[in-house]
Scaffold this active site. Structure first.
Site, PDB file in Angstrom:
ATOM      1  N   ARG A 142      15.179  54.017  49.049  1.00  0.00           N
ATOM      2  CA  ARG A 142      13.803  54.244  49.524  1.00  0.00           C
ATOM      3  C   ARG A 142      13.877  55.232  50.689  1.00  0.00           C
ATOM      4  O   ARG A 142      13.819  54.862  51.839  1.00  0.00           O
ATOM      5  CB  ARG A 142      13.181  52.902  49.946  1.00  0.00           C
ATOM      6  N   TYR A 153      14.634  65.788  61.793  1.00  0.00           N
ATOM      7  CA  TYR A 153      14.117  64.474  61.402  1.00  0.00           C
ATOM      8  C   TYR A 153      12.899  64.698  60.512  1.00  0.00           C
ATOM      9  O   TYR A 153      12.744  65.762  59.910  1.00  0.00           O
ATOM     10  CB  TYR A 153      13.811  63.731  62.714  1.00  0.00           C
ATOM     11  N   ASN A 165       5.917  58.469  55.888  1.00  0.00           N
ATOM     12  CA  ASN A 165       6.647  59.728  56.010  1.00  0.00           C
ATOM     13  C   ASN A 165       7.096  60.196  54.635  1.00  0.00           C
ATOM     14  O   ASN A 165       7.271  59.376  53.739  1.00  0.00           O
ATOM     15  CB  ASN A 165       7.903  59.510  56.884  1.00  0.00           C
ATOM     16  N   ASP A 205      16.154  49.134  60.759  1.00  0.00           N
ATOM     17  CA  ASP A 205      15.256  50.031  61.475  1.00  0.00           C
ATOM     18  C   ASP A 205      13.851  50.026  60.883  1.00  0.00           C
ATOM     19  O   ASP A 205      12.856  50.054  61.611  1.00  0.00           O
ATOM     20  CB  ASP A 205      15.864  51.437  61.402  1.00  0.00           C
ATOM     21  N   ASP A 206      13.769  49.990  59.557  1.00  0.00           N
ATOM     22  CA  ASP A 206      12.454  50.066  58.915  1.00  0.00           C
ATOM     23  C   ASP A 206      11.633  48.803  59.150  1.00  0.00           C
ATOM     24  O   ASP A 206      10.419  48.861  59.260  1.00  0.00           O
ATOM     25  CB  ASP A 206      12.631  50.313  57.408  1.00  0.00           C
ATOM     26  N   LYS A 261      19.369  60.278  61.690  1.00  0.00           N
ATOM     27  CA  LYS A 261      19.135  59.154  62.622  1.00  0.00           C
ATOM     28  C   LYS A 261      20.208  59.151  63.707  1.00  0.00           C
ATOM     29  O   LYS A 261      19.928  58.906  64.879  1.00  0.00           O
ATOM     30  CB  LYS A 261      19.162  57.823  61.866  1.00  0.00           C
ATOM     31  N   ASN A 274       6.578  56.534  65.468  1.00  0.00           N
ATOM     32  CA  ASN A 274       7.803  56.579  64.671  1.00  0.00           C
ATOM     33  C   ASN A 274       8.894  55.764  65.347  1.00  0.00           C
ATOM     34  O   ASN A 274       9.022  55.790  66.585  1.00  0.00           O
ATOM     35  CB  ASN A 274       8.259  58.039  64.517  1.00  0.00           C
ATOM     36  N   GLU A 312      19.158  51.370  56.851  1.00  0.00           N
ATOM     37  CA  GLU A 312      18.101  52.375  56.848  1.00  0.00           C
ATOM     38  C   GLU A 312      17.703  52.738  55.421  1.00  0.00           C
ATOM     39  O   GLU A 312      18.565  53.059  54.586  1.00  0.00           O
ATOM     40  CB  GLU A 312      18.615  53.630  57.579  1.00  0.00           C
ATOM     41  N   ASP A 313      16.443  52.686  55.170  1.00  0.00           N
ATOM     42  CA  ASP A 313      15.876  53.174  53.909  1.00  0.00           C
ATOM     43  C   ASP A 313      16.493  52.541  52.662  1.00  0.00           C
ATOM     44  O   ASP A 313      16.750  53.224  51.659  1.00  0.00           O
ATOM     45  CB  ASP A 313      15.918  54.715  53.869  1.00  0.00           C
TER      46      ASP A 313
END
Ligand SMILES: NC(=O)C1=CN([C@@H]2O[C@H](COP(=O)(O)OP(=O)(O)OC[C@H]3O[C@@H](n4cnc5c(N)ncnc54)[C@H](OP(=O)(O)O)[C@@H]3O)[C@@H](O)[C@H]2O)C=CC1
Ligand SMILES: CC(=O)C(=O)O
Ligand SMILES: [Mg+2]
Length: 630
Positions: free
Chosen positions: A231, A178, A486, A344-345, A249, A530, A321-322
């Site tokens: 991202r 991770y 991160n 999640d973000d 993840k 996190n 995610e992202d």
């Protein structure tokens, strides 16, 4: 057998049957020294309908339980059939059935029963010894990326051993699988690419996404983590190479949350990339074109979400995610009413930070409503946290959410978000455009707003300067400082800087891990703030309850479930989160809280409601211990 295999089989007219391939009437089974592979899993019939089989804990028709038996028998289909096995070895998917490999742990009886004699050296080792050896191997590798590649290889060839190693050494190996290492892995994904680890859906697949989904060998999917790579952590647009994130993840979904690996599906949606470096990189693995936007993008995502629901039903959790924030908020709002959708973000990060703030009150005193929060970064993470904090304050203090927002301020790349900017800022920031003079920089904002907590999520490394931390420390006896960005290179400050510049007074947490710091002869253990604390347990809770939608109250329940597990023993060490070493227990408790909320809200479909949800969650968790095969 899956369609393509059936077709391949028909095309193959001859082929020798290597002695190490064997089959049963129900499954074709291939065994290799390095990896035992199952293929042609039969949870679905010819038209994709589930075949019989015991129901999984989640009530869905899962993979047929084998009761620890490897079925075998002389092949009655002829040599051509075995060629499928050979073909299979070249298959581009993650090694199906690496979950059955035991390597040197196959017993004498198993070696005889499954034609493994001679294919393995004589020693029979317990799983613990294999684990010890592998840990040693990992430690011998000094380069984090080499460690990452080693662990990914292990995951592919012996899934149970990989997860046992992860679970037993979570604090040591989390930074490898991770953040921060996964960030470097994504940046170099093309150069280090060995084998597909997830499903790629690109613009070229428009009109046939359902077909693409059906190519994935596992049929009983409970959790999808999907990215479009725009991202990736704080590293920006990594296009198709963002695949490392869903893969990582989901490894955590299993290791930390106990969702079985075969139920996890990593997906990357490739709509191009605007990263010139990647577009010019000969090893880049994605489409070589600029990102699709607007209607073209929306249509692809629409088709994807519809196909997911059609193929897996409405109880599959889709974790976004992202994604870049210009898509993330829109996608979440669009799909949460119709799908089991979670970002999640935005939501996972909000829950972990809210839990940390609730625990942090132990050190700073008062209630959330008594504090002033300043966010550096007003994107998915920043505004997501802000909204959940406001919701919690409104519930605790019986004030409106609008009033609760008044003590929450955000800074973006153009300065403090204030009312005079309202017309020019994105919709998700508008709720925080309070009356105030324009302020250009963070330090001035701190001096004006006098926050008790400073939360960084701008993805800008070293933005919490000495002056910033000193300003926070001059306002507060115990300043709360969270550097969420991160990977480590993007962290707003290091743990050492936070403790030394605040003279040991900061309550500090960071998105990527930092080692404990000795300051003035005292040891400070930084928290890792996190979302990995949240999403595995959250997902487990959703899966075990059969929830069909995600509501904010469930996210709040996850935050409370985490906060309540910070004990006085942890507080004594200055911690605002329990250590990751007890994450399976933490996840079971979060799962229970989330499931309970889903039942309370009438969103759970697995009935009757289990009496003890914590025990039930624990009992549902995947175990990496080898099975015995007859
Ligand atoms: N610890 C954890 O669990 C998590 C950490 N993160 C990390 O948080 C970071 C941001 O993620 P996310 O919120 O999704 O990203 P977004 O892109 O949605 O938001 C970034 C925000 O930072 C602002 N920003 C960028 N540069 C500056 C600058 N120089 N000064 C002030 N503000 C700036 C942007 O401003 P503008 O709007 O004006 O462009 C934007 O508001 C990433 O590094 C990510 O890894 C994310 C999720 C979870
Ligand atoms: C942790 C996480 O989700 C991120 O940095 O994006
Ligand atoms: Mg993320």
């Amino acid at each position: 057998m899956r369609g393509l295999q059936r077709r391949s089989l028909a095309r193959i007219s001859s082929g020798e049957a290597p002695s190490r391939w064997w089959c049963s009437s129900r499954r074709i089974v291939g065994a290799k020294i390095g990896a035992v592979r199952y293929h042609g899993r039969t949870t679905r019939g010819r038209r994709g309908r589930p075949l019989g089989g015991r129901r999984d804990h989640d009530g869905g028709r899962g993979r047929r339980r084998r009761g620890g038996r490897l079925r075998r028998g002389p092949c009655h289909r002829g040599p051509a059939h075995h060629s499928v096995g050979r073909l299979r070895r070249e298959w581009p998917f993650p090694a199906e059935g690496s979950g059955h490999n035991k390597g040197l742990s196959f017993t004498e009886k198993e070696r005889d029963a499954h034609y493994l004699r001679g294919l393995l050296p004589p020693a029979v080792l317990p799983q613990e010894l294999q684990e010890k050896r592998l840990l040693q191997n990992v430690r011998d590798l000094k380069d984090p990326l080499q460690r990452y590649m080693f662990l990914m290889d292990l995951q592919e060839r012996n899934e149970r051993l990989f997860y046992k190693l992860m679970i037993d050494n979570v604090e040591e190996l989390l930074p490898v699988v991770y953040t921060p290492t996964v960030g470097e892995a994504c940046q170099k994904y093309g150069s280090i690419f060995r084998r597909s680890q997830g499903l790629y859906i690109s613009l070229r697949d428009k009109g046939r996404i359902l077909e693409v989904l059906r190519n994935w060998p596992e049929k009983s999917i409970q959790v999808i983590v999907v990215t479009d790579g725009e991202r990736i952590l704080g590293l920006g647009d990594l296009g198709c190479q963002g695949m490392g994130i869903p893969v990582g993840k989901l490894a955590l979904y299993t290791a930390l949350g106990g969702v079985r690996p075969s139920a996890c599906l990593p997906i990357t949606i490739d709509v191009g990339t605007n990263n010139e470096e990647l577009l010019n990189d000969e090893f880049y693995i994605g489409l070589r074109q600029k990102r699709a936007t607007g209607q073209e993008y929306a249509e692809l995502l629409d088709e994807f979400m519809a196909a997911v629901k059609q193929n897996y039903g409405q109880k599959v959790l889709v974790q976004f995610e992202d994604f870049a924030n210009h898509n993330a908020f829109t996608l979440l709002e669009k799909y949460r009413p119709t799908h089991l959708a979670f970002n999640d973000d935005i939501q996972g990060t909000a829950a972990v930070v809210l839990a940390g703030l609730i625990a942090g009150l132990k050190f700073v005193g008062g209630t959330l409503a008594d504090h002033t929060f300043l966010f550096f970064g007003a994107g998915e993470a920043g505004t997501g946290i802000a909204e959940l904090v406001a919701l919690e304050i409104s519930m605790q203090s019986k004030v409106s959410q609008e009033d609760a927002r008044k003590n929450i301020w955000l800074v973006d790349s153009k300065g403090l978000i204030v009312s005079s900017r309202k017309d020019s800022i994105q919709p998700f920031k508008k709720l925080y455009a309070h009356e105030h003079e324009p302020v250009k920089d963070l330090l001035s904002a701190i001096k004006d707003i006098k926050p008790t907590a400073l939360i960084g999520s701008a993805g800008v490394g070293q933005s919490f300067t000495k002056e910033v931390i000193e300003a926070m420390s001059s306002i507060n006896k115990r300043p709360i400082i969270l550097a969420l960005s991160n990977p480590t290179s993007r962290s707003e400050c290091t743990a050492e800087q936070a403790y030394s510049w605040s003279q040991g007074r900061a309550i500090f947490g960071s998105g990527s891990p930092f080692d404990p710091v000795k300051y003035n002869e005292k040891l400070f253990v930084p928290a890792q703030a996190n979302n990995a604390y949240i999403f595995p347990g959250f997902g487990l809770g959703v899966v075990i309850s059969g929830a069909i939608r995600v509501k904010d109250d469930m996210v709040l329940a996850a935050a409370e479930g985490l906060a309540e597990q910070v004990s006085s023993e942890h507080f004594d060490k200055g911690l605002i989160y329990p250590p990751f070493s007890s994450i399976r227990k933490i996840s079971a408790n979060i799962a229970a809280r989330v499931a309970a909320k889903a039942y309370d809200l009438g969103l759970a479909s697995h009935l009757p409601r289990p009496r003890d949800l914590v025990k039930y969650a624990e009992s549902c968790m995947y175990s990496p211990i080898y099975r015995s095969y007859r």
